[in-house]
Design an enzyme around this catalytic site. Sequence first.
Site, PDB file in Angstrom:
ATOM      1  N   HIS A  15       0.836  -1.204   0.000  1.00  0.00           N
ATOM      2  CA  HIS A  15       0.000   0.000   0.000  1.00  0.00           C
ATOM      3  C   HIS A  15       0.869   1.252   0.000  1.00  0.00           C
ATOM      4  O   HIS A  15       1.874   1.311   0.711  1.00  0.00           O
ATOM      5  CB  HIS A  15      -0.908   0.036   1.230  1.00  0.00           C
ATOM      6  CG  HIS A  15      -1.903  -1.080   1.271  1.00  0.00           C
ATOM      7  ND1 HIS A  15      -2.937  -1.187   0.375  1.00  0.00           N
ATOM      8  CD2 HIS A  15      -2.018  -2.134   2.105  1.00  0.00           C
ATOM      9  CE1 HIS A  15      -3.649  -2.273   0.659  1.00  0.00           C
ATOM     10  NE2 HIS A  15      -3.100  -2.868   1.698  1.00  0.00           N
ATOM     11  N   CYS A  26      -7.186   3.367  10.247  1.00  0.00           N
ATOM     12  CA  CYS A  26      -8.063   3.205  11.415  1.00  0.00           C
ATOM     13  C   CYS A  26      -8.953   4.412  11.662  1.00  0.00           C
ATOM     14  O   CYS A  26      -9.519   4.566  12.739  1.00  0.00           O
ATOM     15  CB  CYS A  26      -7.219   2.942  12.662  1.00  0.00           C
ATOM     16  SG  CYS A  26      -6.386   1.359  12.586  1.00  0.00           S
TER      17      CYS A  26
END
Length: 192
Positions: free
Chosen positions: A88, A185
Amino acid sequence: MLLPRPVSSTEEIIMTALKEVMQNELGHTVIEVSDPEAKLAGSDVLFTGREFFVGITETSNEAGASALAEAFPEFPCTPIKVSQGVRHLKKYFSMAGPDILCVASSKEAKEMLKRIEREATFTYQTLTVPEVGAANCLYVNGTLIHRAIEEIPESFKVFCERIDFARRSICFSSLAKVSSGLTACCLLVRKP
């Protein structure tokens, strides 16, 4: 907000709930990706406040970058081919402040930084951190949020020495086992 197509029933449940909250409770426009070939993961999308960079990986492709560009035509959107083996884009890059790009010091990150600098519409300062996990930080409401000294001791020193605005550190080691970083998150929402 741009919602990618869910790839599992669990993702579909989450996307439906997220869409409902964003539209009905926060009044945001939600655009769903319609191209069945498009793949776009949030962990591959870096928004600098001025432009988008999309890491082309296993989880995001050129069609996904095109969908993002169509959803936000007011911002330049540049696909960045990530280095072999990189999962990523935001594992190696995030925003550490206004026009400050936080970059991991790894060979892969340096290669991708050259691509970003070559393709960028704007110029950014760079803040290079020694530990890869430290490069994924959050800049929110004038404050830099990064991992705790116990987790990134060398990078913590860099943040202390180079950042002259508010900072907060958090212990992230438990979540790091199941997440791709701090940016994965959270969902940052501008509340009207």
